[in-house]
Design a protein around this motif. Structure first.
Motif: not given
Length: 758
Positions: A483-494, A471-481
């Motif tokens: 948030m990505m760490l929080a998703l990997a740490e929580s692993l939400p079921r829903e 998409l020619d976008e910066s990775p931090k714009y698509l998904l900030p760091n």
């Protein structure tokens, strides 16, 4: 008194000016001071001190009381004293409510939506998005934020195709002015034979570069201080004709100052948006590099001319951006940042140099501005001009200081030119994603992930990077760091858990919500290892060094003026305070273990896996008892060995005398029987006579040990005797083990050695 943010606002708070101007500074200093607070094992150690617990509990109570005054205005819930999880959720909810209200007000002010419509319907007016870019300027005290919405993407108008793949970056240069060696793009290979990039096109010219004498000698006249911006000529260049005029002007000058403005938030590799050039003869120039992207290569004639000095400040990034976007290279650079290092300045930034040499204090408030905005506001133009307006004067002053520091010798000045030459030799290469590219971000987060969490972080990182390239976008714009760490740490079921973690949800996450959720669910299927993720030893040592650094200076906060002793702690009520706030030490080392250890033996108390802590002195006493028992056993063993050896010596002596007497009697008996005179006799191990051919040993009468003459068994032979006989070793086959039992010693005695008698 009216509000600074809104001059038309009524007087509703008497100290609003102080709050808005000093609030940001106070919060910033508070955050810096909080990084020096102990954490982890350092905090556990300090919790063993009563005074630390008292102060910690008092500060905690004060923070909760003050925070509740803010929270109560947003939500009915209150922060609790000893419930960290509840407090974190409450603070997140309060921040969300306040940010939503701020977003609504900004949209209403910019015309995107009306306040009443926003409360009734969350859907925005679609036509408002097509009205063009919306500029927004927000001022918080001395800091200003300049941004815009709905800016058309300049990449769509570029004639050259942007390649975000992991293929090797090919230099854009097609002509090589000021060359010594003709243009040739040579591939470079590593030790494994893999291509890693292209050789610098001006490598030969940079290797042979030496600054002209006029740039290393002190000038005949001191430099002239530049006039202010208002009195300096300014030219904005956004057409090809104006660019050609600029090139003609630059061919007539010897010195020029250059700087670039870059944007990297809405593009993967980044875009150079502006170029500032200043000369003493022509004034200030600003080039719109978005409009002239395909024509900037014409500046190679000037930038690669070794007879002209190009003054940059911190040119490491600028040199790479010029290569990537325009195919422009630099020969003959003087970097004022490298000069500041050589002069050992305490501050190396351009702001410090301007204050030191020009007594000009510039505010870097627009450093994070969106430089894609067109047309450029006057504030951004003035801000960009300041980066190069005084730079030529600074270069002249720094050259004077470098010569003066080296006693008018050019060695120090030439060293700065050499460092600048090495900066020019840098080559641009694309970022390559490896298997461990996510590790630096993971280390900075100071989190401890298991196998599932590490797999989620790795797959999210790679997927985000691939989408950003596409998409020619910066990775931090698509998904900030974060948030990505929080998703990997929580692993939400829903799916709702993903929205809750990524609030406010970025547009890219909304579009790929199901994909992200499926990746997280797949990671939940992986086995969980019992141990934490094992980092490499070098990385683990670095993390530990960073963690434990704060423990040495946790009380040294004198350099923070806002941290004072205005709130005194009453030490007389220390016991009552710790009791009320439930902050007594919860470390097992300080619990009474005397009753629980009374009936336990020494071995169980010394077990390293024991749950209860044994004080050092008690552990020393028990170890001392064990050592004393071992010493007694070793002493008794030595006594038994000595006794066995002495007893064995007595038995050996008795048996030897008996054998000797038996041999003597046998000799006398045989002599009487044969009636011959025995000059030489032979006594074997079995005490019988042997022939002359056998090995013999003489036994001298004065060598045989004995107290009386009856103990002698053999006399010295006479000279007339022809046959010589020798007494063999009578001790050879004696069994010494029977002289003492195994009770006397635990080991077999070594063989007894006797000196041969002559």
């Amino acid at each position: 008194m009216n509000s600074i943010l809104n001059p038309d606002a009524p007087e509703f708070y008497p100290h609003l000016e102080t709050v808005t101007q000093n609030g940001y500074t106070s919060v910033n200093k508070t955050l810096k001071a909080s990084t020096y607070l102990p954490s982890g094992e350092s905090q556990e150690i300090l919790k063993t001190f009563t005074n630390f617990n008292i102060i910690k509990c008092q500060l905690t109570e004060n923070i909760i009381v003050q925070s509740n005054q803010i929270v109560i205005n947003e939500l009915p819930t209150m922060l609790k004293n000893d419930d960290l999880e509840h407090n974190m959720e409450t603070i997140i909810d309060v921040n969300d409510v306040m940010l939503d209200r701020v977003n609504i007000n900004i949209d209403a002010e910019s015309g995107t939506s009306k306040p009443n419509d926003q409360l009734v319907n969350n859907s925005r007016n679609v036509s408002a998005w097509n009205d063009g870019p919306v500029h927004a300027k927000i001022k918080m005290g001395s800091t200003s934020f300049f941004g815009a919405k709905h800016i058309p993407r300049p990449q769509l108008t570029f004639k050259d195709t942007i390649d975000n793949s992991e293929n090797l970056w090919v230099p854009k240069i097609t002509e090589k002015p000021n060359n010594i060696k003709p243009l040739a793009l040579n591939l470079l290979y590593n030790d494994d034979g893999e291509a890693i990039g292209y050789e610098h096109p001006y490598k030969e010219e940079l290797d042979l570069y030496h600054p002209p004498l006029e740039f290393t000698d002190r000038g005949p006249e001191p430099p002239i201080f530049p006039p202010p911006l208002e009195e300096t000529n300014f030219t904005y260049i956004d057409t090809e004709a104006l660019l050609d005029e600029l090139v003609k002007h630059l061919e007539t000058v010897k010195e020029l100052a250059i700087d670039l403005e870059h944007h990297a938030y809405r593009t993967y590799q980044g875009i150079t948006c502006l170029m500032q050039i200043t000369t003493n003869e022509g004034g200030d120039f600003i080039l719109d590099t978005l409009a002239l992207r395909e024509h900037i290569y014409r500046l190679n004639v000037i930038f690669t001319n070794p007879t002209k000095v190009k003054v940059f400040h911190g040119a490491e990034s600028d040199v790479l951006w010029l290569q990537r976007d325009f195919g422009v290279y630099v020969v003959g650079l003087f970097d004022t940042h490298q000069a500041a290092k050589a002069l050992k300045f305490p501050g190396l930034g351009l702001k410090n140099l301007l204050m030191y040499y020009c007594n000009v204090d510039i505010d870097k408030k627009y450093q994070l501005a969106d430089w894609r905005i067109r047309p450029l506001p006057q504030e951004l133009i003035d801000y960009a001009r300041m980066d190069t307006h005084y730079l030529l004067y600074i270069w002249r002053q720094m050259k004077h200081d470098l010569l003066q520091a080296a006693a008018e010798q050019p060695q120090l000045l030439l060293s700065v030119f050499e460092q600048s030459r090495q900066v020019c030799g840098l080559t641009y290469n694309k970022e390559i994603i490896k298997e461990d590219s996510h590790m630096p971000m993971y280390i900075r987060s100071r989190k401890l992930f298991n196998a599932r969490q590490m797999a989620a972080l790795k797959i999210l990182y790679k997927w985000r990077d691939s989408q950003a390239r596409l998409l020619d976008e910066s990775p931090k714009y698509l998904l900030p760091n974060h948030m990505m760490l929080a998703l990997a740490e929580s692993l939400p079921r829903e799916v709702q858990g993903v929205n809750a973690i990524c609030y406010p949800v970025p547009p890219f996450v909304k579009q790929n919500l199901i994909t992200i959720h499926k990746m997280l669910l797949s990671c939940r299927q992986l086995p969980v290892e019992p141990q934490l993720y094992q980092m490499p030893t070098s990385i683990r040592n670095m993390v530990n060094a960073v963690r434990y650094t704060a423990s040495y200076n946790v009380h040294d906060l004198s350099h923070f003026p806002d941290i004072s002793e205005e709130q005194q702690v009453n030490m007389d009520n220390a016991t009552l305070l710790t009791k009320d706030l439930k902050c007594q030490p919860d470390i097992l080392a300080f619990k009474d273990t005397s009753n629980s250890n009374k009936n336990k033996d020494i071995v169980s108390s010394l077990n390293v896996d024991a749950k209860l802590f044994i004080p050092p002195y008690e552990r020393y006493r028990k170890y001392r008892s064990l050592a004393q028992v071992e010493e007694m056993e070793e002493y008794k063993c030595k006594e038994a060995k000595i006794a066995a050896i002495s007893k064995g010596n007595e038995l050996i002596e008795t048996e030897v005398l008996a054998k000797v007497q038996q041999a003597k009697e046998q000799i006398e008996y045989d002599t009487k029987k044969k009636g011959t005179k025995v000059d030489d006799v032979v006594v074997s191990n079995n005490v019988h006579l042997e022939t002359k051919s056998q090995r013999k040993r003489k036994i001298s009468s004065d060598k045989v040990e004995g107290k009386d003459d009856t103990d002698r068994i053999i006399q010295n032979p006479t000279k007339e005797t022809k046959s010589n006989h020798k007494l063999e070793n009578i001790y050879k086959n004696i069994n010494y083990k029977k002289f003492y039992s195994d009770k006397d010693t635990g080991k077999a005695n070594p063989k007894m050695k006797f000196r041969k008698q002559k």
